[in-house]
Design a protein around this motif. Structure first.
Motif, short mmCIF file in Angstrom:
data_model
loop_
_atom_site.label_atom_id
_atom_site.label_comp_id
_atom_site.label_asym_id
_atom_site.label_seq_id
_atom_site.Cartn_x
_atom_site.Cartn_y
_atom_site.Cartn_z
N THR A 346 0.85 -1.21 0.00
CA THR A 346 0.00 0.00 0.00
C THR A 346 0.88 1.25 0.00
O THR A 346 0.64 2.20 -0.73
CB THR A 346 -0.91 0.01 1.24
OG1 THR A 346 -1.62 -1.23 1.28
CG2 THR A 346 -1.89 1.16 1.19
N TYR A 347 1.95 1.19 0.82
CA TYR A 347 2.87 2.33 0.88
C TYR A 347 3.51 2.58 -0.48
O TYR A 347 3.53 3.71 -0.97
CB TYR A 347 3.94 2.04 1.94
CG TYR A 347 5.07 3.05 1.98
CD1 TYR A 347 4.88 4.30 2.55
CD2 TYR A 347 6.32 2.74 1.44
CE1 TYR A 347 5.90 5.22 2.59
CE2 TYR A 347 7.34 3.67 1.46
CZ TYR A 347 7.14 4.91 2.04
OH TYR A 347 8.16 5.82 2.06
N GLU A 348 3.99 1.51 -1.11
CA GLU A 348 4.67 1.69 -2.40
C GLU A 348 3.72 2.22 -3.48
O GLU A 348 4.10 3.01 -4.33
CB GLU A 348 5.27 0.35 -2.87
CG GLU A 348 6.49 -0.07 -2.07
CD GLU A 348 6.94 -1.50 -2.35
OE1 GLU A 348 7.93 -1.92 -1.74
OE2 GLU A 348 6.30 -2.18 -3.18
N ARG A 349 2.48 1.77 -3.41
CA ARG A 349 1.52 2.16 -4.46
C ARG A 349 0.98 3.56 -4.24
O ARG A 349 0.22 4.07 -5.07
CB ARG A 349 0.38 1.15 -4.53
CG ARG A 349 0.86 -0.23 -4.99
CD ARG A 349 -0.22 -1.28 -4.93
NE ARG A 349 -1.10 -1.29 -6.08
CZ ARG A 349 -0.82 -1.93 -7.22
NH1 ARG A 349 0.31 -2.59 -7.35
NH2 ARG A 349 -1.67 -1.89 -8.24
N ASN A 350 1.33 4.18 -3.09
CA ASN A 350 0.81 5.51 -2.81
C ASN A 350 1.91 6.47 -2.37
O ASN A 350 1.66 7.39 -1.61
CB ASN A 350 -0.26 5.42 -1.73
CG ASN A 350 -1.45 4.61 -2.21
OD1 ASN A 350 -2.19 5.03 -3.09
ND2 ASN A 350 -1.59 3.41 -1.66
N SER A 351 3.14 6.21 -2.83
CA SER A 351 4.22 7.11 -2.43
C SER A 351 4.92 7.66 -3.67
O SER A 351 4.74 7.13 -4.77
CB SER A 351 5.24 6.35 -1.59
OG SER A 351 4.63 5.93 -0.39
N TRP A 352 5.76 8.67 -3.46
CA TRP A 352 6.54 9.30 -4.53
C TRP A 352 5.57 9.73 -5.64
O TRP A 352 4.59 10.40 -5.35
CB TRP A 352 7.61 8.34 -5.04
CG TRP A 352 8.30 7.61 -3.93
CD1 TRP A 352 9.00 8.16 -2.90
CD2 TRP A 352 8.31 6.19 -3.71
NE1 TRP A 352 9.46 7.18 -2.07
CE2 TRP A 352 9.07 5.97 -2.53
CE3 TRP A 352 7.78 5.10 -4.39
CZ2 TRP A 352 9.28 4.69 -2.03
CZ3 TRP A 352 8.00 3.83 -3.89
CH2 TRP A 352 8.72 3.62 -2.72
N GLY A 353 5.80 9.27 -6.87
CA GLY A 353 4.91 9.64 -7.97
C GLY A 353 3.80 8.62 -8.19
O GLY A 353 3.08 8.68 -9.18
N ASN A 354 3.67 7.62 -7.31
CA ASN A 354 2.64 6.59 -7.50
C ASN A 354 1.38 6.99 -6.72
O ASN A 354 1.45 7.22 -5.52
CB ASN A 354 3.13 5.23 -6.98
CG ASN A 354 4.45 4.83 -7.62
OD1 ASN A 354 4.76 5.27 -8.72
ND2 ASN A 354 5.22 4.02 -6.91
N HIS A 355 0.25 7.04 -7.43
CA HIS A 355 -0.99 7.41 -6.73
C HIS A 355 -2.10 6.49 -7.16
O HIS A 355 -3.03 6.90 -7.86
CB HIS A 355 -1.37 8.86 -7.05
CG HIS A 355 -0.28 9.83 -6.72
ND1 HIS A 355 0.06 10.14 -5.42
CD2 HIS A 355 0.59 10.52 -7.52
CE1 HIS A 355 1.08 10.99 -5.44
NE2 HIS A 355 1.42 11.23 -6.69
N THR A 356 -2.03 5.21 -6.79
CA THR A 356 -3.10 4.30 -7.20
C THR A 356 -4.32 4.46 -6.31
O THR A 356 -5.41 4.07 -6.70
CB THR A 356 -2.63 2.83 -7.11
OG1 THR A 356 -2.25 2.57 -5.76
CG2 THR A 356 -1.45 2.56 -8.02
#
Lengths: 370, 525
Positions: A346-356
């Motif tokens: 969840t963190y990876e998919r919603n961090s930096w330029g990722n906004h799933t």
């Protein structure tokens, strides 16, 4: 480049001169031994060192005497002898006897080191790229031990702590006065569990479980490092062992059992909850390769920021984390629980330029475990 | 005998000019020169990598390089020094000297000789080029242990291919040397009359033929594990990472002697020359060399004392390893006895040879310390080991090569080298070498692991001393380059026998040695 070099090394030269003048802290011998085996090694090394030094002085004393006296410039005429059976037999036999005298105490210590029977307690040690896992067998305590030196110290942005690179978040804690047996193995490549003060160095080899033992009497903190080249962060996986009294050890074990993070496998967590826990999991397990900023290391470790797997179907992402990829990305299914994995994804998919905007639930991870 | 009496009218006296001469040459002296230049270039490149390593290690923290690149540097420094600098240098000496020392006109297989050399530059290009491919060069240490080496990028494949090429080159070179020595000796040159250098190379060549195929097998298994789905070394597929270590060190330990026996040979030529006295215990020297070579096949697992083998295994390999100290000691005693009551002078080759005996012995003693299993477990994979093998490989192998270069430069170029610069090179090298590597013993004893780009604060001072020494050592080698270039371009004319005490056959030839020598074999009494 040159001024950078001067700026970076100029301080070092000053430091070197300063530290050379304060020689008291220089160590010329093995670390002070903390176990009986380590003291045996310490004495064995000293004994051999003195024998070698003695031989060296005799042989090269003769050579330098010859160099000083038997010179052409002093008018010395060359003799013409070129063999002497008696002398040659003598200097074959004498070293042989000296060697046997050295081998005897060494052999005794070897047998002592190998005697892992009658242990009071057993801890399984597993090497991972790049941390150690400690599993207290039969006591239900199981944790990872990561380097705790902040990145800023390594990159020289901050003053280095006294225990720079030799400090961990969770040290191995052991009771004093008890015989502890370690079962050492590895999850990926060969590592080396090396604790100088205990006289222990054992390679952690995938597919093998090797055992060593120690008994430490003095309470204290003992520090070592991974000894076998295991990839990029080989220099950054220290070993810290804290020896405490048996009473304190019992308290510590109780506290460890109480502190195990519990999660509800059926609860639906919010994105914020998952991201908060996921950030910790990411920092402890993923940032070494993929970096805190998610950019990876070009050519070596892929960026997660903008990565097609991280922004693609979540099942593929979950399976990649569970089972690893291509030999380099490790499988995390045995190291992290469903909550950890759901959180970090969840963190990876919603961090930096990722906004799933997706919140992955522990149940979804569980469903994909094989 | 006087070689100027040879007729030089055979038509192939004048080789082609320019690059074609070197590409097509089958002349042992040309090929020897190629090997030596190749070795010097590799020595300087791998040496620069060492300086990059020492620059990073000057202070705690990461200053210049990221850890992954640091590991590439240590790996390639080792591979290039071993396979690029030291081994080819000794083959270069063998090419130049073995035919002249045994009174042969050339090597037995002249065309194969050309090919043996010309396999090396592509191998070196593969190794150096691997820095520039995705993922960079191999970063698993020169030992290339799996499973780590399975994880690497294509740089590892280039390394494996380079090792194959260098292995083929070594095997062909060895076959050539053995055949030459056994078949082309001048009448009267019985085996026990051969110069010591020829003897050590004969034994070394057998070692090479025995172990290079073993290394080739090990790296080929790595290659198939990496790309073709085999599991030789992967426990998940029923393989065994320890098997690689056993195979590797079955090659690796004899390899250590491959790099030191010819050094013993060179020193055994030089010391009697400048002591003006025959080599003491020639026969025991030959037997000691042969025993070291045979024992070298029974000690490999002392590189693996920390893998956790059973006590019986550890004890066997400890005793076998300690046994090697006996013939090695015999050699050192023989050299000292050769000097004893001689009439010594101290030209540069002799200085290097004496430093070799002293410093190599320090490396031998630290080897004895490491042979004791309990002490090795304490010191394995630490800087103590780094200090140990640099004492045997730098002040052993590399300094014997320098000694040999000064000794035979007059024969090779026809000019005397600059003695003043030679001595300067000797003193700066010896002093800087000790500043660099002696403190590493202390670092290892204190518990600093090798192959780390960054270290704990208590290791700082000795690392700084070592780094300063390393840069001095690196700079000193530029003096060597200057001496060699100066000597090739000119200098005092060298007589056929510039050293009073020299007595092997190459000194009967004029300096520089004619392009073709001993077309009529000399008769040895």
């Amino acid at each position: 480049m040159l001024d950078k070099l001067v700026a970076r090394t100029g301080g070092g030269v000053a430091l070197m001169l300063a530290s050379l003048s304060a020689r008291a802290d220089l160590q010329y011998n093995l670390q002070p031994p903390a176990t009986n085996v380590a003291s045996q090694i310490y004495n064995l090394h000293l004994m051999v060192l003195w024998v070698c030094l003695g031989i060296f002085v005799v042989v090269f004393g003769a050579m330098f005497y010859s160099i000083l006296r038997h010179r052409k410039s002093l008018g010395h005429k060359a003799a013409n002898f070129h063999e002497n059976t008696l002398v040659e037999i003598t200097w074959t036999v004498i070293p042989f006897i000296i060697l046997m005298a050295m081998a005897y105490p060494a052999s005794k210590t070897v047998l002592d080191m190998k005697n892992t029977s009658d242990a009071d307690m057993t801890i399984k040690v597993t090497g991972y790229q790049w941390k150690w896992g400690y599993h207290y067998l039969g006591q239900g305590v199981n944790f990872f031990s990561n380097l705790s030196t902040p990145r800023s110290e390594i990159e020289n942005l901050q003053t280095k702590d006294k225990h720079y690179l030799l400090e961990v978040d969770h040290p191995m804690v052991v009771p004093t006065g008890e015989k502890i047996k370690l079962l050492i193995t590895s999850n990926d490549v060969i590592h080396g569990w090396y604790l100088p003060a205990f006289g222990i160095q054992q390679d952690a080899i995938p597919g093998f479980v090797k055992s060593v033992w120690f008994k430490v009497d003095e309470p204290g903190t003992y520090r070592g490092q991974c000894a076998q080249l295991c990839g990029k962060d080989h220099g950054f996986m220290p070993i810290v062992v804290k020896a405490v009294s048996p009473q304190d050890f019992t308290k510590w074990i109780q506290a460890q059992k109480a502190a195990v993070v519990t999660y509800n496998p059926n609860k639906t967590y919010t994105e914020a909850e998952l991201v908060q826990h996921g950030a910790q999991v990411y920092a402890a397990n993923c940032a070494a390769c993929h970096q805190a900023n998610g950019k990876g290391i070009p050519g070596a470790f892929p960026a997660l920021d903008g990565d097609p797997i991280v922004n693609g179907p979540k099942a593929v992402h979950i399976e990649t984390v569970l089972n690893g990829k291509g030999g380099r990305m490790p499988a995390w299914k045995d190291q992290l629980n469903d909550f950890d994995i759901a959180s970090v994804i969840t963190y990876e998919r919603n961090s930096w330029g990722n906004h799933t905007g997706e919140a992955i639930q522990p149940a979804e991870v569980k469903a994909l475990r094989k | 005998m006087d070689a100027t009496a040879h007729t030089h009218d055979l038509g192939h006296e004048h080789p082609p000019k320019g690059i074609m001469r070197w590409l097509t040459t089958t002349n042992h002296k040309d090929i020897g020169t190629l090997y030596l230049w190749f070795s010097l270039i590799m020595f300087l490149s791998a040496g620069s990598m060492a300086l990059m390593i020492r620059a990073e290690l000057f202070e705690p923290g990461l200053q210049f390089f990221q850890p992954d690149f640091f590991n590439q540097l240590t790996t390639l420094h080792g591979l290039l020094m071993i396979f690029g600098a030291i081994m080819p240098a000794f083959v270069g000496f063998a090419n130049w000297l073995v035919p002249m020392m045994i009174g042969a006109p050339d090597m037995a297989f002249a065309r194969m000789n050309n090919w043996s050399f010309w396999l090396l530059p592509p191998a070196a290009l593969l190794l150096l080029g691997s820095f520039f491919v995705p993922g960079g060069a191999a970063a698993a240490g020169w030992t290339l242990y799996p499973p780590l080496s399975i994880q690497m990028g294509m740089g590892m494949d280039m390394t494996i291919f380079a090792i194959h090429l260098m292995g083929i080159s070594s095997i062909m070179g060895s076959i050539n040397i053995i055949t030459t020595i056994l078949n082309l000796r001048a009448p009267g040159m019985s085996l026990m009359k051969m110069p010591m250098f020829v003897w050590t190379w004969l034994i070394t060549a057998y070692l090479l033929i025995a172990v290079m195929p073993v290394l080739a097998g090990a790296v080929t298994m790595l290659l198939t594990d990496r790309h073709f789905g085999t599991h030789f070394f992967n426990p998940a597929g029923g393989g065994d990472p320890l098997m690689y270590e056993h195979i590797f060190w079955f090659f690796g330990h004899p390899e250590v002697y491959i790099m030191i026996l010819p050094a013993f040979g060179i020193v055994s030529q030089i010391i009697p020359t400048f002591a003006r006295k025959p080599l003491f215990g020639y026969a025991s020297m030959v037997y000691a060399t042969a025993s070291i070579a045979i024992l070298s096949f029974t000690v490999w697992a002392h590189h693996m004392f920390t893998v956790g083998m059973p006590a019986a295994g550890q004890l066997f390999f400890m005793y076998a390893t300690m046994l090697i100290a006996v013939p090695t000691g015999v050699k050192v005693f023989n050299w000292v006895a050769t000097m004893w009551r001689g009439s010594m002078t101290f030209e540069t080759p002799m200085l290097f040879a004496i430093a070799f005996v002293c410093l190599f012995t320090i490396g031998g003693f630290s080897g004895l310390v490491l042979a004791l299993v309990p002490v090795d477990i304490q010191l394995h994979n630490t800087y103590y080991v780094v200090a140990h093998f640099h004492y045997v490989l730098f002040s052993g192998a590399a300094m014997s090569i320098m000694a040999g270069v000064y000794f035979w430069l007059p024969k090779w170029t026809g000019h005397m080298y600059d003695e003043r610069l030679g001595k300067l090179h000797f003193w700066t090298t010896t002093i800087a070498f000790n500043i660099t590597f002696f403190p590493m013993h202390f670092l290892g004893l204190a518990g600093m692991p090798r192959r780390i780009p960054d270290y704990a604060l208590q290791f700082t001072t000795f690392n700084q001393v070592a780094s300063v020494g390393a840069f001095l050592l690196g700079m000193s080698q530029l003096i060597f380059l200057v001496v060699v270039l100066k000597c090739i371009r000119g200098g005092k004319k060298a007589p056929s026998k510039p050293w009073e005490g020299a007595d092997s056959l190459e000194w009967t030839l004029p300096s520089p040695a004619p392009y073709h020598s001993f077309q009529t074999p000399p008769v040895v009494k």
